[in-house]
Design an enzyme around this catalytic site. Structure first.
Site, mmCIF file in Angstrom:
data_model
loop_
_atom_site.group_PDB
_atom_site.id
_atom_site.type_symbol
_atom_site.label_atom_id
_atom_site.label_comp_id
_atom_site.label_asym_id
_atom_site.label_seq_id
_atom_site.Cartn_x
_atom_site.Cartn_y
_atom_site.Cartn_z
ATOM 1 N N GLY A 209 65.555 106.445 -28.943
ATOM 2 C CA GLY A 209 66.001 107.414 -27.949
ATOM 3 C C GLY A 209 66.833 106.240 -26.999
ATOM 4 C CG ASN A 210 69.170 107.601 -23.814
ATOM 5 O OD1 ASN A 210 68.759 107.679 -22.677
ATOM 6 N ND2 ASN A 210 69.584 108.115 -24.741
ATOM 7 C CE1 TYR A 211 62.720 102.423 -21.524
ATOM 8 C CE2 TYR A 211 65.664 100.786 -21.805
ATOM 9 C CZ TYR A 211 64.212 101.229 -21.798
ATOM 10 O OH TYR A 211 63.325 100.153 -22.607
ATOM 11 C CB SER A 212 68.488 109.588 -20.174
ATOM 12 O OG SER A 212 69.004 110.760 -18.913
ATOM 13 C CB ALA A 277 71.619 109.198 -21.585
#
Ligand code: C5P
Length: 406
Positions: A209-212, A277
Protein backbone atom coordinates in the site's frame (compact mmCIF):
# COMPACT_ATOMS: atom_id res chain seq x y z
CA UNK A 1 -29.17 37.29 -6.97
CA UNK A 2 -27.85 33.94 -5.78
CA UNK A 3 -29.15 34.68 -2.26
CA UNK A 4 -32.82 34.75 -3.23
CA UNK A 5 -34.77 32.35 -1.02
CA UNK A 6 -31.69 31.22 0.88
CA UNK A 7 -32.07 30.54 4.60
CA UNK A 8 -29.26 32.29 6.44
CA UNK A 9 -28.53 32.13 10.14
CA UNK A 10 -26.73 35.27 11.32
CA UNK A 11 -24.94 34.47 14.58
CA UNK A 12 -23.96 37.57 16.52
CA UNK A 13 -21.47 37.53 19.38
CA UNK A 14 -20.47 40.13 21.94
CA UNK A 15 -18.08 42.47 20.20
CA UNK A 16 -18.42 46.15 19.38
CA UNK A 17 -18.69 45.31 15.65
CA UNK A 18 -22.11 43.81 16.51
CA UNK A 19 -23.55 47.25 15.69
CA UNK A 20 -22.73 46.57 12.01
CA UNK A 21 -24.94 43.47 11.93
CA UNK A 22 -28.07 45.61 11.59
CA UNK A 23 -26.75 46.56 8.14
CA UNK A 24 -25.73 42.96 7.44
CA UNK A 25 -29.21 41.64 8.22
CA UNK A 26 -30.82 44.44 6.19
CA UNK A 27 -28.62 43.75 3.15
CA UNK A 28 -29.26 40.00 3.32
CA UNK A 29 -33.02 40.53 3.51
CA UNK A 30 -32.77 43.01 0.62
CA UNK A 31 -30.94 40.32 -1.40
CA UNK A 32 -33.93 38.03 -0.96
CA UNK A 33 -32.59 35.84 1.86
CA UNK A 34 -34.61 34.68 4.86
CA UNK A 35 -32.63 35.55 7.96
CA UNK A 36 -32.76 34.05 11.44
CA UNK A 37 -30.67 35.90 14.00
CA UNK A 38 -29.11 34.04 16.91
CA UNK A 39 -27.34 36.16 19.53
CA UNK A 40 -25.07 35.15 22.37
CA UNK A 41 -26.14 36.66 25.71
CA UNK A 42 -23.20 39.12 25.53
CA UNK A 43 -24.15 40.29 22.03
CA UNK A 44 -27.33 41.81 23.48
CA UNK A 45 -25.14 44.24 25.43
CA UNK A 46 -23.91 45.67 22.12
CA UNK A 47 -27.01 45.74 19.92
CA UNK A 48 -30.67 45.61 20.77
CA UNK A 49 -32.49 42.39 19.72
CA UNK A 50 -35.58 44.40 18.73
CA UNK A 51 -33.57 46.12 15.97
CA UNK A 52 -32.57 42.75 14.55
CA UNK A 53 -35.95 41.05 14.88
CA UNK A 54 -37.54 44.03 13.12
CA UNK A 55 -35.01 43.97 10.28
CA UNK A 56 -35.11 40.18 9.86
CA UNK A 57 -38.86 39.87 10.39
CA UNK A 58 -38.28 37.00 12.84
CA UNK A 59 -37.90 36.94 16.62
CA UNK A 60 -34.25 36.81 17.62
CA UNK A 61 -33.18 33.59 19.32
CA UNK A 62 -30.74 33.76 22.18
CA UNK A 63 -31.72 31.27 24.85
CA UNK A 64 -32.46 27.55 24.64
CA UNK A 65 -35.97 28.30 26.02
CA UNK A 66 -38.32 31.27 25.82
CA UNK A 67 -38.56 32.04 29.54
CA UNK A 68 -42.24 32.95 29.76
CA UNK A 69 -43.65 30.15 27.55
CA UNK A 70 -41.08 27.41 28.10
CA UNK A 71 -40.89 26.99 24.31
CA UNK A 72 -37.74 25.09 23.31
CA UNK A 73 -35.68 26.33 20.38
CA UNK A 74 -34.35 23.37 18.49
CA UNK A 75 -30.76 23.92 17.41
CA UNK A 76 -31.06 20.74 15.35
CA UNK A 77 -34.04 22.09 13.35
CA UNK A 78 -32.28 25.42 12.91
CA UNK A 79 -29.13 23.66 11.74
CA UNK A 80 -31.14 21.74 9.15
CA UNK A 81 -33.15 24.81 8.08
CA UNK A 82 -30.04 26.83 7.23
CA UNK A 83 -28.47 27.01 3.78
CA UNK A 84 -25.62 28.93 5.37
CA UNK A 85 -24.60 30.23 8.76
CA UNK A 86 -22.56 33.40 9.15
CA UNK A 87 -21.05 34.32 12.48
CA UNK A 88 -20.34 38.04 12.52
CA UNK A 89 -18.73 39.40 14.52
CA UNK A 90 -16.99 36.28 15.81
CA UNK A 91 -15.14 37.05 19.02
CA UNK A 92 -12.03 35.19 20.18
CA UNK A 93 -14.20 33.51 22.82
CA UNK A 94 -16.79 32.19 20.36
CA UNK A 95 -14.10 31.13 17.89
CA UNK A 96 -12.44 29.20 20.72
CA UNK A 97 -15.73 27.54 21.67
CA UNK A 98 -16.50 26.64 18.06
CA UNK A 99 -13.03 25.19 17.55
CA UNK A 100 -13.30 23.03 20.67
CA UNK A 101 -16.99 22.15 20.77
CA UNK A 102 -17.88 24.14 23.89
CA UNK A 103 -21.63 24.28 23.31
CA UNK A 104 -22.74 26.42 26.24
CA UNK A 105 -25.01 28.76 24.30
CA UNK A 106 -27.58 28.60 21.52
CA UNK A 107 -25.18 29.96 18.91
CA UNK A 108 -22.39 27.41 19.35
CA UNK A 109 -24.91 24.58 19.82
CA UNK A 110 -26.54 25.49 16.51
CA UNK A 111 -23.09 25.77 14.88
CA UNK A 112 -22.30 22.20 15.94
CA UNK A 113 -25.62 20.97 14.54
CA UNK A 114 -25.43 22.90 11.27
CA UNK A 115 -24.96 20.86 8.13
CA UNK A 116 -24.74 24.00 6.03
CA UNK A 117 -21.56 25.89 5.12
CA UNK A 118 -20.37 28.21 7.87
CA UNK A 119 -18.76 31.62 7.40
CA UNK A 120 -16.87 33.23 10.24
CA UNK A 121 -16.02 36.94 10.31
CA UNK A 122 -13.62 37.45 13.23
CA UNK A 123 -13.51 40.83 14.96
CA UNK A 124 -11.28 41.66 17.90
CA UNK A 125 -8.42 43.77 19.09
CA UNK A 126 -5.14 43.33 17.19
CA UNK A 127 -3.31 41.61 20.05
CA UNK A 128 -6.14 39.15 20.62
CA UNK A 129 -6.18 38.50 16.89
CA UNK A 130 -2.42 37.89 16.85
CA UNK A 131 -2.45 35.60 19.91
CA UNK A 132 -1.32 32.05 19.06
CA UNK A 133 -4.49 30.57 20.59
CA UNK A 134 -6.70 32.67 18.28
CA UNK A 135 -4.53 31.78 15.28
CA UNK A 136 -4.69 28.09 16.19
CA UNK A 137 -8.46 28.16 16.71
CA UNK A 138 -9.01 29.91 13.38
CA UNK A 139 -6.84 27.28 11.71
CA UNK A 140 -8.94 24.57 13.39
CA UNK A 141 -12.12 26.15 12.02
CA UNK A 142 -10.55 26.23 8.56
CA UNK A 143 -9.63 22.56 8.87
CA UNK A 144 -13.33 21.79 9.61
CA UNK A 145 -14.13 23.36 6.23
CA UNK A 146 -15.48 26.63 7.66
CA UNK A 147 -14.90 29.74 5.57
CA UNK A 148 -13.01 32.50 7.31
CA UNK A 149 -13.85 36.03 6.18
CA UNK A 150 -10.57 37.64 7.13
CA UNK A 151 -10.79 40.80 9.23
CA UNK A 152 -9.47 43.98 7.69
CA UNK A 153 -6.71 46.24 8.99
CA UNK A 154 -7.71 49.62 10.34
CA UNK A 155 -8.69 51.54 13.44
CA UNK A 156 -10.07 49.31 16.16
CA UNK A 157 -12.42 50.05 19.06
CA UNK A 158 -9.33 50.46 21.25
CA UNK A 159 -8.17 53.22 18.84
CA UNK A 160 -5.17 51.04 18.06
CA UNK A 161 -4.50 50.43 14.38
CA UNK A 162 -4.11 46.86 13.16
CA UNK A 163 -5.77 43.68 11.94
CA UNK A 164 -9.06 42.83 13.63
CA UNK A 165 -11.82 44.97 12.12
CA UNK A 166 -14.78 42.88 11.08
CA UNK A 167 -15.17 42.84 7.31
CA UNK A 168 -17.79 45.35 6.16
CA UNK A 169 -21.35 43.96 5.84
CA UNK A 170 -21.39 44.72 2.09
CA UNK A 171 -18.34 42.50 1.60
CA UNK A 172 -19.74 39.71 3.78
CA UNK A 173 -22.86 39.70 1.59
CA UNK A 174 -20.60 39.61 -1.50
CA UNK A 175 -18.77 36.55 -0.12
CA UNK A 176 -22.08 34.75 0.52
CA UNK A 177 -23.48 35.73 -2.85
CA UNK A 178 -20.30 34.54 -4.59
CA UNK A 179 -20.48 31.27 -2.70
CA UNK A 180 -24.03 30.52 -3.84
CA UNK A 181 -23.24 31.61 -7.42
CA UNK A 182 -20.31 29.16 -7.42
CA UNK A 183 -22.71 26.46 -6.30
CA UNK A 184 -24.45 26.65 -9.63
CA UNK A 185 -21.12 26.54 -11.46
CA UNK A 186 -21.03 22.74 -11.90
CA UNK A 187 -24.76 22.22 -11.95
CA UNK A 188 -25.65 19.33 -14.26
CA UNK A 189 -22.01 18.21 -14.61
CA UNK A 190 -21.07 14.62 -13.81
CA UNK A 191 -17.74 14.44 -12.03
CA UNK A 192 -15.79 11.26 -11.28
CA UNK A 193 -12.98 11.43 -8.73
CA UNK A 194 -10.49 8.77 -7.65
CA UNK A 195 -9.09 9.03 -4.13
CA UNK A 196 -6.97 7.30 -1.53
CA UNK A 197 -4.39 4.54 -1.87
CA UNK A 198 -4.79 1.14 -3.45
CA UNK A 199 -3.99 -2.10 -1.63
CA UNK A 200 -2.36 -4.82 -3.69
CA UNK A 201 -2.83 -8.16 -2.02
CA UNK A 202 0.06 -10.46 -1.28
CA UNK A 203 -1.88 -13.02 0.74
CA UNK A 204 -5.09 -12.91 2.89
CA UNK A 205 -3.41 -10.72 5.54
CA UNK A 206 -0.82 -8.64 3.71
CA UNK A 207 -0.77 -6.05 1.00
CA UNK A 208 1.41 -3.47 -0.70
CA UNK A 209 0.00 0.00 0.00
CA UNK A 210 1.02 3.61 0.44
CA UNK A 211 0.51 6.54 2.83
CA UNK A 212 -2.34 8.27 0.97
CA UNK A 213 -5.26 9.16 3.29
CA UNK A 214 -7.68 10.37 0.60
CA UNK A 215 -8.13 13.82 2.22
CA UNK A 216 -7.46 15.77 -0.99
CA UNK A 217 -9.79 13.65 -3.14
CA UNK A 218 -12.60 13.75 -0.56
CA UNK A 219 -12.25 17.54 -0.24
CA UNK A 220 -12.56 17.88 -4.03
CA UNK A 221 -15.59 15.56 -4.06
CA UNK A 222 -17.31 17.62 -1.36
CA UNK A 223 -16.56 20.91 -3.09
CA UNK A 224 -17.71 19.62 -6.50
CA UNK A 225 -20.99 18.47 -4.90
CA UNK A 226 -21.38 21.87 -3.23
CA UNK A 227 -21.02 23.46 -6.66
CA UNK A 228 -23.92 21.42 -7.95
CA UNK A 229 -22.13 18.50 -9.65
CA UNK A 230 -23.28 14.89 -9.55
CA UNK A 231 -20.22 13.28 -8.00
CA UNK A 232 -18.96 9.70 -8.09
CA UNK A 233 -16.00 9.03 -5.83
CA UNK A 234 -14.07 5.86 -6.62
CA UNK A 235 -12.22 5.39 -3.37
CA UNK A 236 -9.44 3.14 -2.20
CA UNK A 237 -9.42 2.05 1.48
CA UNK A 238 -9.55 5.20 3.65
CA UNK A 239 -11.03 6.21 7.00
CA UNK A 240 -13.12 9.06 5.52
CA UNK A 241 -16.66 9.71 4.45
CA UNK A 242 -17.85 12.54 2.24
CA UNK A 243 -19.32 15.50 4.16
CA UNK A 244 -21.79 16.36 1.41
CA UNK A 245 -24.89 14.27 0.92
CA UNK A 246 -25.20 13.06 -2.64
CA UNK A 247 -21.58 12.05 -3.24
CA UNK A 248 -21.82 8.47 -4.48
CA UNK A 249 -18.91 6.40 -3.14
CA UNK A 250 -17.67 3.29 -4.95
CA UNK A 251 -15.29 1.44 -2.64
CA UNK A 252 -12.44 -0.46 -4.23
CA UNK A 253 -9.28 -2.03 -2.95
CA UNK A 254 -6.82 -2.66 -5.76
CA UNK A 255 -5.65 -0.65 -8.76
CA UNK A 256 -7.33 -3.17 -11.08
CA UNK A 257 -10.67 -2.74 -9.33
CA UNK A 258 -10.27 1.04 -9.47
CA UNK A 259 -9.39 0.75 -13.16
CA UNK A 260 -12.49 -1.25 -14.08
CA UNK A 261 -14.84 1.01 -12.07
CA UNK A 262 -13.36 4.09 -13.75
CA UNK A 263 -13.33 2.68 -17.26
CA UNK A 264 -16.97 1.60 -17.03
CA UNK A 265 -18.06 5.04 -15.75
CA UNK A 266 -15.90 7.38 -17.79
CA UNK A 267 -18.23 7.53 -20.78
CA UNK A 268 -20.97 9.00 -18.55
CA UNK A 269 -18.91 11.75 -17.01
CA UNK A 270 -17.92 15.26 -18.02
CA UNK A 271 -14.95 15.71 -15.71
CA UNK A 272 -12.61 13.09 -14.20
CA UNK A 273 -10.16 14.07 -11.46
CA UNK A 274 -7.52 11.48 -10.61
CA UNK A 275 -6.26 12.13 -7.09
CA UNK A 276 -5.70 8.49 -6.09
CA UNK A 277 -2.23 7.26 -5.26
CA UNK A 278 -2.49 4.16 -7.41
CA UNK A 279 0.09 1.43 -6.86
CA UNK A 280 2.22 1.03 -9.96
CA UNK A 281 2.79 -2.69 -9.37
CA UNK A 282 0.89 -5.60 -7.85
CA UNK A 283 2.06 -9.09 -6.85
CA UNK A 284 1.83 -11.38 -9.87
CA UNK A 285 0.14 -14.01 -7.73
CA UNK A 286 -1.93 -13.71 -4.58
CA UNK A 287 -1.34 -16.56 -2.14
CA UNK A 288 -4.65 -18.01 -0.96
CA UNK A 289 -3.18 -18.89 2.44
CA UNK A 290 -1.03 -16.75 4.73
CA UNK A 291 2.59 -17.02 3.62
CA UNK A 292 4.49 -18.69 6.47
CA UNK A 293 7.85 -17.63 7.70
CA UNK A 294 10.44 -20.06 6.41
CA UNK A 295 13.51 -20.87 8.42
CA UNK A 296 16.08 -20.03 5.77
CA UNK A 297 14.19 -18.87 2.69
CA UNK A 298 13.04 -15.31 2.13
CA UNK A 299 9.92 -15.28 -0.06
CA UNK A 300 10.30 -13.50 -3.38
CA UNK A 301 7.35 -11.47 -4.60
CA UNK A 302 7.20 -11.06 -8.35
CA UNK A 303 5.45 -7.88 -9.36
CA UNK A 304 3.45 -7.08 -12.46
CA UNK A 305 2.55 -3.66 -13.80
CA UNK A 306 -0.81 -2.18 -12.89
CA UNK A 307 -2.85 -0.34 -15.50
CA UNK A 308 -2.40 3.44 -15.54
CA UNK A 309 -5.98 4.59 -15.05
CA UNK A 310 -5.38 8.24 -15.94
CA UNK A 311 -3.50 7.29 -19.12
CA UNK A 312 -6.23 4.82 -20.12
CA UNK A 313 -8.93 7.47 -19.66
CA UNK A 314 -6.71 9.92 -21.59
CA UNK A 315 -6.82 7.55 -24.57
CA UNK A 316 -10.62 7.27 -24.41
CA UNK A 317 -11.29 10.95 -23.78
CA UNK A 318 -13.65 12.53 -26.26
CA UNK A 319 -14.28 16.17 -27.17
CA UNK A 320 -15.84 18.05 -24.24
CA UNK A 321 -14.57 15.70 -21.53
CA UNK A 322 -12.00 16.99 -19.10
CA UNK A 323 -9.32 14.89 -17.44
CA UNK A 324 -7.31 16.17 -14.50
CA UNK A 325 -4.35 14.40 -12.90
CA UNK A 326 -2.09 14.88 -9.90
CA UNK A 327 1.67 14.70 -9.72
CA UNK A 328 3.33 14.17 -6.37
CA UNK A 329 6.99 14.85 -6.97
CA UNK A 330 10.21 14.89 -5.02
CA UNK A 331 12.51 16.43 -7.66
CA UNK A 332 12.38 18.11 -11.09
CA UNK A 333 8.79 18.85 -10.16
CA UNK A 334 7.62 21.07 -13.02
CA UNK A 335 9.29 19.08 -15.79
CA UNK A 336 7.88 15.81 -14.43
CA UNK A 337 4.39 17.23 -14.02
CA UNK A 338 4.34 18.69 -17.54
CA UNK A 339 5.67 15.40 -18.96
CA UNK A 340 2.82 13.52 -17.24
CA UNK A 341 0.19 15.93 -18.51
CA UNK A 342 1.32 15.34 -22.11
CA UNK A 343 1.91 11.59 -21.79
CA UNK A 344 -1.46 10.89 -20.19
CA UNK A 345 -3.36 13.37 -22.39
CA UNK A 346 -4.57 15.37 -19.37
CA UNK A 347 -6.16 18.82 -19.59
CA UNK A 348 -4.72 19.92 -16.28
CA UNK A 349 -2.24 18.59 -13.76
CA UNK A 350 -2.00 19.56 -10.10
CA UNK A 351 1.55 19.31 -8.85
CA UNK A 352 2.59 19.06 -5.22
CA UNK A 353 6.10 18.56 -4.01
CA UNK A 354 7.15 16.45 -1.05
CA UNK A 355 9.90 19.05 -0.58
CA UNK A 356 7.29 21.61 0.55
CA UNK A 357 6.44 21.44 4.26
CA UNK A 358 2.71 20.83 4.73
CA UNK A 359 2.19 19.28 1.27
CA UNK A 360 1.52 15.67 0.35
CA UNK A 361 0.20 12.66 2.27
CA UNK A 362 -1.81 12.82 5.47
CA UNK A 363 -1.53 16.57 6.10
CA UNK A 364 -4.58 18.85 6.36
CA UNK A 365 -2.84 21.32 4.08
CA UNK A 366 -1.38 21.28 0.60
CA UNK A 367 0.72 23.54 -1.58
CA UNK A 368 0.00 23.16 -5.25
CA UNK A 369 0.99 24.44 -8.65
CA UNK A 370 -1.55 24.02 -11.44
CA UNK A 371 -0.49 23.49 -15.06
CA UNK A 372 -3.14 23.62 -17.75
CA UNK A 373 -3.10 22.41 -21.34
CA UNK A 374 -3.36 26.05 -22.48
CA UNK A 375 0.00 26.60 -20.80
CA UNK A 376 -1.11 28.52 -17.76
CA UNK A 377 0.95 27.95 -14.62
CA UNK A 378 -0.57 29.04 -11.30
CA UNK A 379 1.41 28.67 -8.10
CA UNK A 380 -0.55 28.77 -4.82
CA UNK A 381 0.61 29.26 -1.22
CA UNK A 382 0.07 26.65 1.49
CA UNK A 383 -3.67 26.29 2.12
CA UNK A 384 -6.10 23.91 3.80
CA UNK A 385 -7.19 21.00 1.59
CA UNK A 386 -10.80 22.33 1.31
CA UNK A 387 -9.38 25.66 0.07
CA UNK A 388 -7.08 23.85 -2.35
CA UNK A 389 -10.13 21.94 -3.62
CA UNK A 390 -11.77 25.32 -4.40
CA UNK A 391 -8.70 26.50 -6.31
CA UNK A 392 -8.61 23.29 -8.35
CA UNK A 393 -12.32 23.48 -9.21
CA UNK A 394 -12.01 27.19 -10.08
CA UNK A 395 -9.33 26.26 -12.61
CA UNK A 396 -11.43 23.44 -14.02
CA UNK A 397 -14.40 25.84 -14.39
CA UNK A 398 -12.16 28.37 -16.13
CA UNK A 399 -10.80 25.74 -18.49
CA UNK A 400 -14.25 24.47 -19.42
CA UNK A 401 -15.46 28.06 -19.93
CA UNK A 402 -12.52 28.56 -22.36
CA UNK A 403 -13.53 25.36 -24.15
CA UNK A 404 -17.09 26.58 -24.62
CA UNK A 405 -15.85 29.89 -26.05
CA UNK A 406 -13.20 28.19 -28.29
O1 C5P B 1 2.69 8.65 -13.10
P1 C5P B 1 2.18 9.05 -11.78
O2 C5P B 1 1.74 7.90 -10.92
O3 C5P B 1 3.02 10.01 -11.02
O4 C5P B 1 0.86 9.89 -12.17
C1 C5P B 1 0.03 10.45 -11.22
C2 C5P B 1 -1.33 10.66 -11.79
O5 C5P B 1 -1.78 9.51 -12.50
C3 C5P B 1 -2.33 10.83 -10.67
O6 C5P B 1 -3.38 11.64 -11.16
C4 C5P B 1 -2.81 9.40 -10.41
O7 C5P B 1 -4.08 9.38 -9.81
C5 C5P B 1 -2.82 8.84 -11.81
N1 C5P B 1 -2.53 7.39 -11.87
C6 C5P B 1 -3.50 6.51 -12.27
N2 C5P B 1 -3.22 5.17 -12.37
C7 C5P B 1 -1.99 4.71 -12.10
C8 C5P B 1 -0.99 5.58 -11.69
C9 C5P B 1 -1.28 6.93 -11.58
O8 C5P B 1 -4.63 6.94 -12.50
N3 C5P B 1 -1.75 3.42 -12.20
Amino acid sequence: MALTGKHIIVGITGGIAAYKTATLVRLLVKSGAEVQVIMTPNAKEFICPVTLSTLSGKPVISEFFTANTGQWHSHVDLGLWADAMVIAPATASTIGKMANGVADNMLVTTYLSAKAPVFVAPAMDLDMMAHPSTARNIELLRSYGNHIIEPAEGELASHLIGKGRMEEPENIVKVLDGFFSDRQQLSGKRVMITAGPTYERIDPVRFIGNYSTGKMGYAIADEAARRGAKVTLVSGPVALRPKEAGVEVINVESAREMYSECISRFNDCDIAIMTAAVADYAPAEVADKKIKREKDDVPQITLVKNPDIAAALGKEKRQGQMLVGFALETNDESANALGKMKRKNLDMIVMNSLRDAGAGFGTDTNKITVFTRDERVIEYPLKSKPEVACDILDNIALLSACEVSD
